[in-house]
Enzyme design. Structure first.
Site, PDB file in Angstrom:
ATOM      1  N   LYS A   1       1.250  -0.909 -15.426  1.00  0.00           N
ATOM      2  CA  LYS A   1       0.572  -2.148 -15.859  1.00  0.00           C
ATOM      3  C   LYS A   1       0.303  -2.086 -17.372  1.00  0.00           C
ATOM      4  CE  LYS A   1      -0.783  -5.173 -13.667  1.00  0.00           C
ATOM      5  NZ  LYS A   1      -0.128  -6.441 -13.243  1.00  0.00           N
TER       6      LYS A   1
ATOM      7  N   TYR B   1       0.653   3.565 -11.164  1.00  0.00           N
ATOM      8  CA  TYR B   1       0.348   2.123 -11.125  1.00  0.00           C
ATOM      9  C   TYR B   1      -0.227   1.645 -12.450  1.00  0.00           C
ATOM     10  CZ  TYR B   1      -2.566  -2.045 -10.445  1.00  0.00           C
ATOM     11  OH  TYR B   1      -3.172  -3.261 -10.611  1.00  0.00           O
TER      12      TYR B   1
ATOM     13  N   THR C   1      -5.080  -5.410 -15.443  1.00  0.00           N
ATOM     14  CA  THR C   1      -6.160  -4.747 -14.718  1.00  0.00           C
ATOM     15  C   THR C   1      -6.992  -3.875 -15.659  1.00  0.00           C
ATOM     16  OG1 THR C   1      -6.531  -2.937 -13.152  1.00  0.00           O
ATOM     17  CG2 THR C   1      -4.347  -3.069 -14.066  1.00  0.00           C
ATOM     18  N   ASP C   2      -8.248  -3.671 -15.285  1.00  0.00           N
ATOM     19  CA  ASP C   2      -9.095  -2.766 -16.082  1.00  0.00           C
ATOM     20  C   ASP C   2      -8.607  -1.316 -15.979  1.00  0.00           C
ATOM     21  OD1 ASP C   2      -9.858  -2.237 -13.440  1.00  0.00           O
ATOM     22  OD2 ASP C   2     -12.006  -2.431 -13.813  1.00  0.00           O
ATOM     23  N   GLU C   3      -7.718  -1.040 -14.992  1.00  0.00           N
ATOM     24  CA  GLU C   3      -7.269   0.344 -14.802  1.00  0.00           C
ATOM     25  C   GLU C   3      -6.425   0.835 -15.981  1.00  0.00           C
ATOM     26  OE1 GLU C   3      -6.115   1.432 -10.820  1.00  0.00           O
ATOM     27  OE2 GLU C   3      -7.241  -0.226  -9.965  1.00  0.00           O
TER      28      GLU C   3
HETATM   29  P1  NAD Z   1      -0.773  -7.822  -3.869  1.00  0.00           P
HETATM   30  O1  NAD Z   1      -0.093  -6.502  -3.685  1.00  0.00           O
HETATM   31  O2  NAD Z   1      -1.668  -8.332  -2.812  1.00  0.00           O
HETATM   32  O3  NAD Z   1       0.320  -8.956  -4.125  1.00  0.00           O
HETATM   33  C1  NAD Z   1       1.447  -8.746  -4.931  1.00  0.00           C
HETATM   34  C2  NAD Z   1       2.461  -9.857  -4.619  1.00  0.00           C
HETATM   35  O4  NAD Z   1       3.591  -9.683  -5.507  1.00  0.00           O
HETATM   36  C3  NAD Z   1       3.013  -9.803  -3.193  1.00  0.00           C
HETATM   37  O5  NAD Z   1       3.025 -11.110  -2.635  1.00  0.00           O
HETATM   38  C4  NAD Z   1       4.438  -9.274  -3.367  1.00  0.00           C
HETATM   39  O6  NAD Z   1       5.339  -9.746  -2.372  1.00  0.00           O
HETATM   40  C5  NAD Z   1       4.781  -9.808  -4.745  1.00  0.00           C
HETATM   41  N1  NAD Z   1       5.825  -9.004  -5.411  1.00  0.00           N
HETATM   42  C6  NAD Z   1       5.885  -7.654  -5.506  1.00  0.00           C
HETATM   43  N2  NAD Z   1       6.993  -7.293  -6.162  1.00  0.00           N
HETATM   44  C7  NAD Z   1       7.642  -8.442  -6.516  1.00  0.00           C
HETATM   45  C8  NAD Z   1       8.834  -8.734  -7.228  1.00  0.00           C
HETATM   46  N3  NAD Z   1       9.611  -7.758  -7.712  1.00  0.00           N
HETATM   47  N4  NAD Z   1       9.186 -10.027  -7.411  1.00  0.00           N
HETATM   48  C9  NAD Z   1       8.426 -11.024  -6.911  1.00  0.00           C
HETATM   49  N5  NAD Z   1       7.277 -10.808  -6.211  1.00  0.00           N
HETATM   50  C10 NAD Z   1       6.897  -9.536  -6.023  1.00  0.00           C
HETATM   51  O7  NAD Z   1      -1.526  -7.689  -5.261  1.00  0.00           O
HETATM   52  P2  NAD Z   1      -2.889  -8.377  -5.765  1.00  0.00           P
HETATM   53  O8  NAD Z   1      -4.021  -7.513  -5.410  1.00  0.00           O
HETATM   54  O9  NAD Z   1      -2.886  -9.812  -5.378  1.00  0.00           O
HETATM   55  O10 NAD Z   1      -2.689  -8.265  -7.331  1.00  0.00           O
HETATM   56  C11 NAD Z   1      -2.050  -9.300  -8.067  1.00  0.00           C
HETATM   57  C12 NAD Z   1      -2.028  -8.925  -9.542  1.00  0.00           C
HETATM   58  O11 NAD Z   1      -3.368  -8.727 -10.010  1.00  0.00           O
HETATM   59  C13 NAD Z   1      -1.292  -7.616  -9.818  1.00  0.00           C
HETATM   60  O12 NAD Z   1      -0.542  -7.781 -11.005  1.00  0.00           O
HETATM   61  C14 NAD Z   1      -2.406  -6.592 -10.012  1.00  0.00           C
HETATM   62  O13 NAD Z   1      -1.996  -5.575 -10.901  1.00  0.00           O
HETATM   63  C15 NAD Z   1      -3.495  -7.454 -10.622  1.00  0.00           C
HETATM   64  N6  NAD Z   1      -4.886  -7.019 -10.367  1.00  0.00           N
HETATM   65  C16 NAD Z   1      -5.314  -6.751  -9.092  1.00  0.00           C
HETATM   66  C17 NAD Z   1      -6.641  -6.401  -8.867  1.00  0.00           C
HETATM   67  C18 NAD Z   1      -7.166  -6.147  -7.478  1.00  0.00           C
HETATM   68  O14 NAD Z   1      -8.332  -5.733  -7.330  1.00  0.00           O
HETATM   69  N7  NAD Z   1      -6.405  -6.383  -6.420  1.00  0.00           N
HETATM   70  C19 NAD Z   1      -7.517  -6.312  -9.960  1.00  0.00           C
HETATM   71  C20 NAD Z   1      -7.048  -6.580 -11.241  1.00  0.00           C
HETATM   72  C21 NAD Z   1      -5.730  -6.952 -11.428  1.00  0.00           C
HETATM   73  P1  TYD Z   2      -8.533   0.659  -3.794  1.00  0.00           P
HETATM   74  O1  TYD Z   2      -9.014  -0.476  -2.960  1.00  0.00           O
HETATM   75  O2  TYD Z   2      -7.238   1.316  -3.456  1.00  0.00           O
HETATM   76  O3  TYD Z   2      -8.521   0.119  -5.299  1.00  0.00           O
HETATM   77  P2  TYD Z   2      -8.314   0.944  -6.711  1.00  0.00           P
HETATM   78  O4  TYD Z   2      -7.816   2.293  -6.424  1.00  0.00           O
HETATM   79  O5  TYD Z   2      -7.296   0.098  -7.400  1.00  0.00           O
HETATM   80  O6  TYD Z   2      -9.658   0.944  -7.372  1.00  0.00           O
HETATM   81  O7  TYD Z   2      -9.648   1.787  -3.798  1.00  0.00           O
HETATM   82  C1  TYD Z   2     -10.970   1.534  -4.242  1.00  0.00           C
HETATM   83  C2  TYD Z   2     -11.720   2.838  -4.215  1.00  0.00           C
HETATM   84  O8  TYD Z   2     -11.865   3.254  -2.851  1.00  0.00           O
HETATM   85  C3  TYD Z   2     -10.996   3.993  -4.927  1.00  0.00           C
HETATM   86  O9  TYD Z   2     -11.968   4.792  -5.582  1.00  0.00           O
HETATM   87  C4  TYD Z   2     -10.339   4.773  -3.801  1.00  0.00           C
HETATM   88  C5  TYD Z   2     -11.311   4.549  -2.635  1.00  0.00           C
HETATM   89  N1  TYD Z   2     -10.684   4.544  -1.282  1.00  0.00           N
HETATM   90  C6  TYD Z   2     -11.221   5.361  -0.264  1.00  0.00           C
HETATM   91  O10 TYD Z   2     -12.194   6.100  -0.477  1.00  0.00           O
HETATM   92  N2  TYD Z   2     -10.640   5.318   0.971  1.00  0.00           N
HETATM   93  C7  TYD Z   2      -9.565   4.528   1.242  1.00  0.00           C
HETATM   94  O11 TYD Z   2      -9.055   4.556   2.398  1.00  0.00           O
HETATM   95  C8  TYD Z   2      -9.037   3.681   0.206  1.00  0.00           C
HETATM   96  C9  TYD Z   2      -7.851   2.792   0.457  1.00  0.00           C
HETATM   97  C10 TYD Z   2      -9.637   3.720  -1.048  1.00  0.00           C
END
Ligand code: NAD
Ligand code: TYD
Length: 339
Positions: free
Chosen positions: A157, A153, A125-127
């Site tokens: 990562k 988090y 992630t970019d985070e």
């Molecule tokens: P999500 O929380 O929707 O899904 C995570 C999945 O992993 C779930 O199905 C969960 O059951 C499974 N999981 C959790 N712990 C586990 C374990 N110990 N063993 C096996 N499975 C397990 O997350 P997401 O948003 O789909 O993110 C997926 C990946 O992409 C993550 O690694 C996250 O850091 C990365 N990512 C997410 C975003 C975003 O905007 N959502 C952006 C950049 C990177």
């Molecule tokens: P989020 O979807 O949790 O993603 P991330 O924290 O990984 O960027 O949140 C996106 C942005 O929205 C973040 O700045 C926090 C804000 N946010 C709210 O203002 N209200 C909310 O209820 C949630 C879940 C997030």
């Protein structure tokens, strides 16, 4: 090609599996997912009976089970999506983030090394770069920007990324890493900003914006992320990191206002609530490397993607209703103090 996809019952992992079934129908996909609160098997229902798809309920931290699975399947590649992914949950309960995101990645790396895998791809992630100031719009995250994570988090990562690069350098494990900006689209768990606001607005419930709502995120439609990972798997250089983002920076408050406009709901639903602890101000990706080296460009503009996403939530109430009526209810009460 046999590809293990971990975390495939979650948001991005499931979208990736659908993308791969469509674009590489001959590949065999083995999905490993622990089915935590964020994993949803009903998402994968449409492909459950496919010959070239196998679902295995397992924890990536469970060395024995993963080892046995590798003995059975001898996969060519692993794409590691499995993670605890929600910043707010990492602030209240960091332990499970360290376990899954760091130790789980370590287990996978060990087993990949033992079985001589052709590629281990870490979905990061970019985070991991921390945040950028709002008054420096000229600054962007590049692949050589130092890691400077803020939340439990993002630091978990970042730790996983360091391990992945250490296995490359020390053992020559063939790894790649992608660091993507915020995704949105179908199957996004309703604790995250965009689906939470859509679903609350549909119920005429308050729209809880943290602090002043001026924090900026760089949003990418999930399919564009899937396409980037596919390109990296096929054309990416071993040992390289690729940032993925489409230069779509938006303030949280503007996203919420847009959702109100699309759903024709009044902005009076917007409620400013206590800010997140250590809240990152701005994320912004410089995607030059993946664009110039792999020819990746996002295909879906935010205006198009957000309309498609809102429509998806309108059409798939049966997917999200059981989530918001179940265990997630008590999390919501704890976080926001209301039902
Ligand atoms: P999500 O929380 O929707 O899904 C995570 C999945 O992993 C779930 O199905 C969960 O059951 C499974 N999981 C959790 N712990 C586990 C374990 N110990 N063993 C096996 N499975 C397990 O997350 P997401 O948003 O789909 O993110 C997926 C990946 O992409 C993550 O690694 C996250 O850091 C990365 N990512 C997410 C975003 C975003 O905007 N959502 C952006 C950049 C990177
Ligand atoms: P989020 O979807 O949790 O993603 P991330 O924290 O990984 O960027 O949140 C996106 C942005 O929205 C973040 O700045 C926090 C804000 N946010 C709210 O203002 N209200 C909310 O209820 C949630 C879940 C997030």
């Amino acid at each position: 090609m046999k590809i293990v996809v971990t975390g495939g019952a979650g948001f991005i992992g499931s979208n990736f599996i659908f993308y791969m079934r469509k674009n590489h129908p001959d590949d065999r996909i083995i999905c490993i997912d622990k089915l935590t609160y964020a994993g949803n098997l009903s998402t994968l229902e449409p492909i459950m009976d496919d010959q070239e798809f196998r679902f295995v309920k397992a924890d990536i931290c469970d060395r024995e089970v993963i080892h046995r699975l590798f003995e059975e399947e001898h996969p060519d590649m692993v794409v590691n999506f499995a993670a605890e992914s929600h910043v707010d949950r990492s602030i209240t309960d960091p332990g499970v983030f360290l376990q899954t995101n760091i130790m789980g990645t370590a287990v996978l790396l060990d087993i990949c090394r033992e079985f001589g895998i052709k590629r281990f791809h870490q979905v990061s992630t970019d985070e991991v770069y921390g945040d950028l100031p709002l008054d420096r719009p000229d600054l962007f995250f590049r692949e050589d920007t130092p890691i400077h994570a803020s939340s439990p988090y993002s630091s978990s990562k970042a730790s996983a990324d360091l391990l992945v690069m250490a296995y490359y350098r020390t053992y020559g494990t063939p790894v790649t890493i992608s660091r993507c900006s915020n995704n949105y689209g179908p199957y996004h768990f309703p604790e995250k900003l965009i689906p939470l606001m859509i679903i609350n607005a549909l119920h005429d419930k308050p729209l809880p914006v943290y602090g002043n709502g001026l924090n900026v995120r760089d949003w990418l439609y999930v399919e564009d992320h899937c396409k980037a990972i596919d390109l990296i798997l096929h054309r990416g250089q071993i040992g390289e990191i690729y940032n993925v983002g489409g230069h779509n920076e938006m303030r949280n408050i503007d996203i919420v206002r847009k959702i109100c406009r699309i759903l024709q709901k009044p902005e009076s639903l917007i409620t400013h609530v206590a800010d997140r602890k250590g809240h990152d101000m701005r994320y912004a990706i410089d995607p030059t490397k993946i664009q110039t080296e792999l020819g990746w460009y996002p295909e879906t503009s935010f205006d198009e993607g957000i309309l498609k996403t809102v429509q998806w939530y309108l059409d798939h109430q049966t997917w999200w209703e059981p989530i918001i009526n179940g265990e997630y209810q008590s999390y919501y009460r704890k976080m926001y103090g209301t039902d």
